[in-house]
Design an enzyme around this catalytic site. Structure first.
Site, PDB file in Angstrom:
ATOM      1  CG  ASP A  10       3.325  -3.249 -10.150  1.00 15.18           C
ATOM      2  OD1 ASP A  10       2.157  -3.061  -9.771  1.00 15.18           O
ATOM      3  OD2 ASP A  10       4.236  -3.592  -9.376  1.00 15.18           O
ATOM      4  CG  ASP A  59      -0.684  -2.815  -3.666  1.00 13.53           C
ATOM      5  OD1 ASP A  59      -0.854  -2.158  -2.617  1.00 13.53           O
ATOM      6  OD2 ASP A  59       0.435  -3.038  -4.161  1.00 13.53           O
ATOM      7  CG  LEU A  60      -5.801   1.060  -5.656  1.00 10.25           C
ATOM      8  CD1 LEU A  60      -7.162   1.610  -6.085  1.00 10.25           C
ATOM      9  CD2 LEU A  60      -4.747   1.441  -6.689  1.00 10.25           C
ATOM     10  CE  LYS A  61       1.894  -0.505  -1.082  1.00  7.25           C
ATOM     11  NZ  LYS A  61       1.729  -0.805  -2.524  1.00  7.25           N
ATOM     12  CB  ILE A  65     -10.299  11.258   7.103  1.00 11.30           C
ATOM     13  CG1 ILE A  65     -11.151  11.486   5.857  1.00 11.30           C
ATOM     14  CG2 ILE A  65      -9.325  12.410   7.330  1.00 11.30           C
ATOM     15  CD1 ILE A  65     -12.074  12.700   5.956  1.00 11.30           C
ATOM     16  N   GLY A 214       6.535  -9.238  -8.626  1.00 18.21           N
ATOM     17  CA  GLY A 214       6.226  -8.411  -9.791  1.00 18.21           C
ATOM     18  C   GLY A 214       7.265  -8.565 -10.878  1.00 18.21           C
TER      19      GLY A 214
HETATM   20  O1  C5P Z   1       8.388  -5.886  -8.824  1.00 17.10           O
HETATM   21  P1  C5P Z   1       8.305  -6.272  -7.367  1.00 17.10           P
HETATM   22  O2  C5P Z   1       8.372  -7.768  -7.151  1.00 17.10           O
HETATM   23  O3  C5P Z   1       9.280  -5.499  -6.497  1.00 17.10           O
HETATM   24  O4  C5P Z   1       6.830  -5.849  -6.958  1.00 17.10           O
HETATM   25  C1  C5P Z   1       6.391  -5.837  -5.637  1.00 17.10           C
HETATM   26  C2  C5P Z   1       5.011  -5.261  -5.609  1.00 17.10           C
HETATM   27  O5  C5P Z   1       4.532  -5.244  -4.276  1.00 17.10           O
HETATM   28  C3  C5P Z   1       4.925  -3.814  -6.120  1.00 17.10           C
HETATM   29  O6  C5P Z   1       3.710  -3.692  -6.820  1.00 17.10           O
HETATM   30  C4  C5P Z   1       4.894  -2.984  -4.874  1.00 17.10           C
HETATM   31  O7  C5P Z   1       4.136  -1.802  -5.034  1.00 17.10           O
HETATM   32  C5  C5P Z   1       4.190  -3.920  -3.879  1.00 17.10           C
HETATM   33  N1  C5P Z   1       4.488  -3.700  -2.469  1.00 17.10           N
HETATM   34  C6  C5P Z   1       5.772  -3.728  -1.933  1.00 17.10           C
HETATM   35  N2  C5P Z   1       5.977  -3.508  -0.603  1.00 17.10           N
HETATM   36  C7  C5P Z   1       4.956  -3.297   0.214  1.00 17.10           C
HETATM   37  C8  C5P Z   1       3.653  -3.283  -0.288  1.00 17.10           C
HETATM   38  C9  C5P Z   1       3.453  -3.516  -1.644  1.00 17.10           C
HETATM   39  O8  C5P Z   1       6.721  -3.976  -2.670  1.00 17.10           O
HETATM   40  N3  C5P Z   1       5.162  -3.152   1.520  1.00 17.10           N
END
Ligand code: C5P
Length: 237
Positions: A10, A59-61, A65, A214
């Site tokens: 990130d 991971d762009l979620k 539509i 992260g």
């Molecule tokens: O820094 P950390 O360990 O909290 O990072 C977790 C990563 O996972 C982040 O990039 C966050 O956007 C992603 N994420 C999340 N929860 C979700 C989906 C993705 O924390 N449900």
């Protein structure tokens, strides 16, 4: 365990990605590309992420539509994403369209199909804020299971969920459905904004297929040492 740890890069700084990729080269196989890296580097982010043989989780979620998400997922597939996610709350038709688009892209380009995942309920949300924000008749856990079943019905390979929800998802969706869990915090790391969390060992013991980490790694003074400590904990579990 090297194949089951995904490090969330990130950052919007290509040099950070470059440095972390080299530093973690021998111990980590998967990197997660979020909006920060993608907005700064665009499709050029792929070579940065893929260097040193790393696999890329985009991971762009996606949540839009069906036609739009299908195009997004098709494009990311062609560019070499190895894992792609979308919000399961985007609905059955959206997820089915995404799966069909990935299949088409794979066929046209003759490349392996990326793992497709549905995001259930974000790990930063706990029961009270779930009730306040969603006004759902289901509990948080019931909603997670419902969305996981929807993702499975649509042809996705698995879900992103909290490690705390692995058991009910497994019960509902079986062993061949992938569960990827962020919300991971070793004992020695700060919680930050994450709420539904466990340690790496607990997530593995509960049956996570992949864990996403992260800040405990990328913001550590020594990211290699942090990654190795987490991998050791996963192996012991
Ligand atoms: O820094 P950390 O360990 O909290 O990072 C977790 C990563 O996972 C982040 O990039 C966050 O956007 C992603 N994420 C999340 N929860 C979700 C989906 C993705 O924390 N449900």
């Amino acid at each position: 365990m090297k194949d089951r740890l995904i490090v969330a890069l990130d950052t919007d700084d290509g040099e950070d990605i470059d440095w972390l990729s080299g530093t973690l080269m021998d111990v980590v196989r998967w990197f997660k590309m979020g909006f920060q890296a993608f907005s700064a580097l665009g499709m050029e982010a792929f070579p940065w992420f893929e260097q040193n043989g790393h696999k890329t989780f985009v991971d762009l979620k996606f949540h839009d539509i069906p036609n739009t998400v299908a195009r997004d997922v098709g494009m990311m597939t062609k560019h070499g994403a190895n894992m792609i996610n979308m919000h399961a709350s985007g609905g059955l038709m959206m997820m089915k369209a995404a799966r069909a688009s990935a299949d088409d892209a794979v066929y046209e380009a003759n490349i392996p199909r990326p793992i497709l995942l549905g995001v259930t309920i974000l790990t930063s949300i706990e029961e009270t804020s779930f009730r306040l924000s969603f006004a759902s008749a289901r509990t948080l856990s019931e909603q997670v299971v419902y969305l996981a079943q929807l993702a499975q019905e649509a042809g996705l390979d698995g879900v992103v969920a909290s490690p705390l929800e692995i058991e009910p998802i497994r019960k509902a969706c079986g062993d061949n459905f992938l569960i990827v869990t962020p919300g991971i915090r070793p004992e020695w790391a700060e919680t930050g904004d994450q709420r539904r969390i466990t340690t790496p060992a607990e997530a593995i013991n509960r049956g996570a297929d992949y864990i996403v980490v992260g800040r405990p790694i990328i913001e550590a003074e020594d990211p290699l040492e942090a990654a190795e400590m987490i991998l050791d904990e996963m192996r012991e579990a």
